[in-house]
Design an enzyme around this catalytic site. Structure first.
Site, short mmCIF file in Angstrom:
data_model
loop_
_atom_site.label_atom_id
_atom_site.label_comp_id
_atom_site.label_asym_id
_atom_site.label_seq_id
_atom_site.Cartn_x
_atom_site.Cartn_y
_atom_site.Cartn_z
N ASP A 66 0.46 4.53 6.57
CA ASP A 66 0.24 3.18 7.11
C ASP A 66 -0.96 3.13 8.06
OD1 ASP A 66 2.83 2.98 5.95
OD2 ASP A 66 3.73 3.47 7.88
N GLU A 70 5.94 -5.17 1.03
CA GLU A 70 5.78 -4.76 2.42
C GLU A 70 4.32 -4.50 2.74
OE1 GLU A 70 8.00 -1.11 2.83
OE2 GLU A 70 6.39 0.08 1.94
#
Length: 351
Positions: A33, A241
């Site tokens: 991420d 997401e």
């Protein structure tokens, strides 16, 4: 004339190579991420999931190529910390000479002992390297279900928080769920969805109720790429997401990731809208980044710009045969074409 033609061919080839291999991917940074902040001074700071227990590391760079480890930017060993474990997906924003870190973690307040009691908080610092201290001893808000992957967007004087509802305890009826049960693969298929809610300008809470923006398709033959974690028998979950939003030519682009972040089929798509509140329509060109060659698990991206502020860059994590299961940072050029289509020139691989 022959010399001129040779030069033109060479220049075209060099240009193509420079787009595909802008940075030596993967970077020697093991982050999931990844998020890169370009400060008002022009310096870059990178944050991500992993590398330290119950907190976040930070790296700095002046050119996006050479990176310096700056140590721990955030730790839950502080008086205001509300998170217990599972610290994920930090994003840092510069505002009024301060730096604000939005992140996900497991909330300590968990009276029913939920396996996933994830929520989103915000911490502040005078420096992009920290230390970041939580602005309060609790998350920004509690929607009644676990949430992760904060992305903050300013538009027309308002501030919006985009986030993902977790798959946890969110089984959804769909053709893919019926198929998986009929095949005896999974009894149910849980899903994660992307929402938006307006933030108070001091980040102390939210205004109004969250709006659902994106979710996996209900039909088998629609956006097939978003169901590969299920169809490959990997796991009984479908994800939407890691959303990130930007505006170009009065169009709002929302990039998002689908499939299991821990698997090979993690990939990126996008959707567009005329409003930051939606409705968003998924692109027919999805996915715009997926496994290719030696690179797999490409997803959860952020956006930054080159030193000259001329090129938009996609920052994401992926894996290679050489790096194994570790998630590594990749940077590739991305652009919006004249017809409005969003493309990523990747995944590039320089090993």
């Amino acid at each position: 004339m022959k010399y001129l033609i040779s030069n033109i061919v060479f220049m075209l080839l060099f240009s193509s190579m420079s787009i595909a291999q802008t940075y030596k991917n993967p970077l020697d940074i093991s982050f999931g991420d990844p998020y890169i902040l370009k400060t008002s001074s022009g310096k870059y700071y990178m944050y991500g999931t992993g590398g330290v227990k119950n907190g976040f590391l930070v790296y700095s760079s002046s050119d996006l190529k050479e990176w310096k480890a700056e140590g721990t930017a955030y730790s839950n060993e502080q008086k205001n910390a509300w998170g217990e474990h599972s610290f994920w997906a930090p994003e840092v924003y510069e505002k009024d000479n301060k730096f604000y870190m939005f992140y996900s973690a497991q909330w300590k307040v968990n009276p029913t002992n939920e396996l996933e009691k994830f929520n989103i908080g915000v911490a502040v610092s005078d420096s992009p390297t920290g230390p970041f201290i939580d602005v309060s001893g609790e998350p920004i808000f509690d929607p009644g279900y676990p949430i992760i992957d904060a992305n903050v967007f300013w538009d027309n004087g308002k501030v919006y928080l985009y986030y993902s509802r977790c798959c946890y305890k969110n089984p959804v009826k769909s053709e893919i769920a019926d198929w998986a049960k009929w095949k005896g693969i999974f009894e149910e298929v849980e899903e994660s969805w992307v929402y938006v809610v307006e933030l108070k300008k001091d980040f102390s809470g939210v205004i109004g109720k969250p709006i659902l923006l994106l979710q996996p398709p209900t039909q088998m033959n629609t956006d097939e790429w978003e169901s590969r974690s299920v169809t490959s028998k990997e796991v009984g979950r479908r994800w939407t997401e890691g959303s990130v939003i930007f505006k170009k030519n009065d169009i709002y682009y929302m990039m998002y990731s689908a499939n299991n972040f821990d698997g090979q089929n993690y990939a990126i798509g996008y959707a567009t809208s005329s409003s930051p509140l939606g409705p968003f329509k998924k692109s027919v060109h999805n996915p715009i980044l997926q496994k290719e060659g030696l690179v797999t698990g490409t997803g959860h991206n952020s956006i930054t710009y080159d030193v000259a502020n001329e090129k938009m860059l996609c920052v994401y994590h992926g894996r290679t045969e050489k790096t194994g299961h570790d998630r590594m940072v990749f940077i590739d050029e991305m652009e919006v074409l004249e017809d409005g289509r969003l493309i990523i020139h990747g995944p590039s691989h320089a090993e």
